[in-house]
Enzyme design. Structure first.
Site, mmCIF file in Angstrom:
data_model
loop_
_atom_site.group_PDB
_atom_site.id
_atom_site.type_symbol
_atom_site.label_atom_id
_atom_site.label_comp_id
_atom_site.label_asym_id
_atom_site.label_seq_id
_atom_site.Cartn_x
_atom_site.Cartn_y
_atom_site.Cartn_z
ATOM 1 N N TYR A 32 0.821 -1.213 0.000
ATOM 2 C CA TYR A 32 0.000 0.000 0.000
ATOM 3 C C TYR A 32 0.851 1.258 0.000
ATOM 4 O O TYR A 32 2.071 1.202 0.169
ATOM 5 C CB TYR A 32 -0.953 -0.009 1.201
ATOM 6 C CG TYR A 32 -0.307 0.346 2.538
ATOM 7 C CD1 TYR A 32 0.539 -0.541 3.181
ATOM 8 C CD2 TYR A 32 -0.540 1.583 3.134
ATOM 9 C CE1 TYR A 32 1.119 -0.212 4.402
ATOM 10 C CE2 TYR A 32 0.036 1.916 4.359
ATOM 11 C CZ TYR A 32 0.873 1.017 4.981
ATOM 12 O OH TYR A 32 1.456 1.343 6.175
ATOM 13 N N ARG A 51 8.040 4.072 -4.797
ATOM 14 C CA ARG A 51 8.112 3.136 -3.668
ATOM 15 C C ARG A 51 7.073 2.023 -3.834
ATOM 16 O O ARG A 51 7.344 0.863 -3.489
ATOM 17 C CB ARG A 51 7.901 3.882 -2.345
ATOM 18 C CG ARG A 51 8.103 2.958 -1.145
ATOM 19 C CD ARG A 51 8.067 3.707 0.170
ATOM 20 N NE ARG A 51 6.775 4.326 0.403
ATOM 21 C CZ ARG A 51 6.496 5.140 1.403
ATOM 22 N NH1 ARG A 51 7.444 5.457 2.282
ATOM 23 N NH2 ARG A 51 5.305 5.668 1.567
ATOM 24 N N HIS A 101 -0.816 -20.928 0.329
ATOM 25 C CA HIS A 101 0.336 -20.061 0.548
ATOM 26 C C HIS A 101 1.094 -19.794 -0.754
ATOM 27 O O HIS A 101 1.622 -18.719 -0.974
ATOM 28 C CB HIS A 101 1.300 -20.682 1.568
ATOM 29 C CG HIS A 101 0.776 -20.663 2.978
ATOM 30 N ND1 HIS A 101 -0.391 -21.276 3.345
ATOM 31 C CD2 HIS A 101 1.277 -20.093 4.098
ATOM 32 C CE1 HIS A 101 -0.595 -21.090 4.642
ATOM 33 N NE2 HIS A 101 0.402 -20.371 5.129
ATOM 34 N N LYS A 146 6.383 -1.768 1.955
ATOM 35 C CA LYS A 146 5.191 -1.188 2.584
ATOM 36 C C LYS A 146 4.039 -2.188 2.450
ATOM 37 O O LYS A 146 3.153 -2.057 1.593
ATOM 38 C CB LYS A 146 4.858 0.179 1.961
ATOM 39 C CG LYS A 146 4.058 1.078 2.900
ATOM 40 C CD LYS A 146 4.156 2.527 2.520
ATOM 41 C CE LYS A 146 3.198 3.415 3.302
ATOM 42 N NZ LYS A 146 3.358 3.419 4.743
ATOM 43 N N GLU A 178 12.782 2.863 13.784
ATOM 44 C CA GLU A 178 11.838 3.903 13.376
ATOM 45 C C GLU A 178 10.648 3.874 14.327
ATOM 46 O O GLU A 178 10.703 3.226 15.370
ATOM 47 C CB GLU A 178 11.405 3.691 11.924
ATOM 48 C CG GLU A 178 10.751 2.343 11.665
ATOM 49 C CD GLU A 178 10.308 2.144 10.214
ATOM 50 O OE1 GLU A 178 10.158 3.120 9.463
ATOM 51 O OE2 GLU A 178 10.080 0.977 9.844
ATOM 52 N N LEU A 202 11.236 1.580 6.855
ATOM 53 C CA LEU A 202 10.544 1.969 5.632
ATOM 54 C C LEU A 202 11.257 3.202 5.063
ATOM 55 O O LEU A 202 11.520 4.155 5.809
ATOM 56 C CB LEU A 202 9.081 2.318 5.936
ATOM 57 C CG LEU A 202 8.280 2.610 4.670
ATOM 58 C CD1 LEU A 202 7.896 1.305 3.982
ATOM 59 C CD2 LEU A 202 7.039 3.418 4.976
HETATM 60 N N1 PDD Z 1 2.915 5.170 7.410
HETATM 61 N N2 PDD Z 1 7.663 3.978 8.797
HETATM 62 C C1 PDD Z 1 6.506 3.305 8.911
HETATM 63 C C2 PDD Z 1 6.509 1.987 9.584
HETATM 64 C C3 PDD Z 1 5.324 3.870 8.400
HETATM 65 O O1 PDD Z 1 4.165 3.190 8.502
HETATM 66 C C4 PDD Z 1 5.348 5.154 7.802
HETATM 67 C C5 PDD Z 1 4.122 5.827 7.251
HETATM 68 C C6 PDD Z 1 6.587 5.820 7.707
HETATM 69 C C7 PDD Z 1 6.722 7.168 7.070
HETATM 70 O O2 PDD Z 1 6.678 7.073 5.667
HETATM 71 P P1 PDD Z 1 6.146 8.279 4.770
HETATM 72 O O3 PDD Z 1 6.948 9.466 5.123
HETATM 73 O O4 PDD Z 1 6.397 7.808 3.378
HETATM 74 O O5 PDD Z 1 4.678 8.460 5.076
HETATM 75 C C8 PDD Z 1 7.725 5.194 8.213
HETATM 76 C C9 PDD Z 1 1.711 5.637 6.768
HETATM 77 C C10 PDD Z 1 1.452 7.091 6.859
HETATM 78 C C11 PDD Z 1 0.542 4.764 7.201
HETATM 79 O O6 PDD Z 1 0.771 3.568 7.348
HETATM 80 O O7 PDD Z 1 -0.576 5.254 7.360
#
Ligand code: PDD
Length: 282
Positions: A32, A51, A101, A146, A178, A202
């Site tokens: 996603y 990405r 699977h 992601k 993170e 990520l």
């Molecule tokens: N999540 N790390 C993780 C685990 C994340 O889920 C996200 C963002 C980020 C930041 O990535 P970005 O700057 O590209 O949004 C880092 C989104 C917002 C979500 O899952 O809703």
């Protein structure tokens, strides 16, 4: 009622249906993206679509749309949902097949997109900062993908909420990786640290922008993971994401971070970020 996109059609959200045999539903087999939209215009769309392609490649899934088709579809979705500030969510799953699977053959992916009003970041988070807790990073070995399988992230974020905090900062093998839904930074002696891009984090689109802005603003930033100990004695801690921008963490495990107020380096990065947002990007 908003419109959503599903496999080539725009339909009312309450009319959109996906099979119970969709591998996203049964196996969490999908990826996603979340893209912020300001005044009807996508922010850093190219980065998000690249990405998405990287995530799809990593899980050996075909991209159902070309980059141009994604762009066009997203523009239409934003217009249909009244422009303004929105948050666009894209999801691709491997498709509908009997549960197994092993990857099915000759199955077409399920492509879904929705758009919701962008939740404004509460002003108090920028004035006072947010609270975070540290927790063990219980996720898998491929956090650069992601993936929609967010159960560990969800458990960790809930743990933070249950403790009265807004984010969980994840520690793996003694190092900060993170946040549960954000990238993390710490400032020590005016140097900004953030974990390097590898399978443990990520590759955040906001993180890329923070790095660019820090360079432009002549702030010193190094892509180096910090130990838990360094994190605990940092002058400032921040988190970033597409929907939350860059937020200062002023309370870590119930202890003040630095002075306990948003720091001077965060103020600078936030000013650069807000100016960049106003200029608008492509
Ligand atoms: N999540 N790390 C993780 C685990 C994340 O889920 C996200 C963002 C980020 C930041 O990535 P970005 O700057 O590209 O949004 C880092 C989104 C917002 C979500 O899952 O809703």
């Amino acid at each position: 009622m908003s419109d959503v996109y599903l496999n080539g059609d725009f339909i009312a959200a309450d009319q959109a249906k996906v099979s119970v045999f969709d591998r996203g539903f049964l196996l969490g087999d999908g990826v996603y993206e979340v893209i912020p939209v300001y005044a009807g215009r996508c922010f850093r769309l190219d980065g998000h679509l690249k990405r998405l392609q990287n995530s799809l490649d990593a899980v050996r899934m075909a991209n159902p749309l070309s980059e141009q088709q994604w762009q066009l579809m997203i523009e239409q979705l934003i217009t249909r949902n009244g422009n303004g500030d929105q948050s666009v969510y894209l999801q691709v799953t491997r498709g509908v097949a009997p549960r197994d699977h092993v990857f099915p053959e000759n199955v077409s992916p399920t492509a879904f997109a929705m758009s919701n009003p962008l939740q404004e970041v509460p002003e108090k988070y920028k004035i006072k900062g947010i609270a975070a807790i540290t927790v063990p990073d219980i996720r898998w070995q491929n956090c650069h993908i992601k993936a929609i399988t967010l159960l560990p992230n969800s458990l960790l974020k809930q743990q933070a909420y249950d403790a009265g905090a807004q984010e969980a900062l994840l520690i793996r093998d003694g190092y900060l990786t993170e946040g549960s839904a954000s990238n993390a930074y710490a400032v020590i002696d005016n140097v900004i640290y953030t974990a390097p891009k590898d399978e443990k984090v990520l590759p955040g689109i906001t993180r890329d922008l923070v790095i660019d802005l820090a360079r432009k603003g002549k702030l010193k930033l190094v892509e180096q993971a910090l130990t838990e100990e360094q994190l605990r004695s940092a002058d400032e801690i921040w988190v970033s994401s597409s929907t939350k921008e860059v937020l200062p963490v002023t309370l870590l495990d119930n202890k003040a971070v630095g002075t306990g107020a948003p720091g001077a380096v965060w103020q600078q990065i936030d000013a650069l970020y807000q100016a960049y947002k106003l200029e608008g990007d492509s």
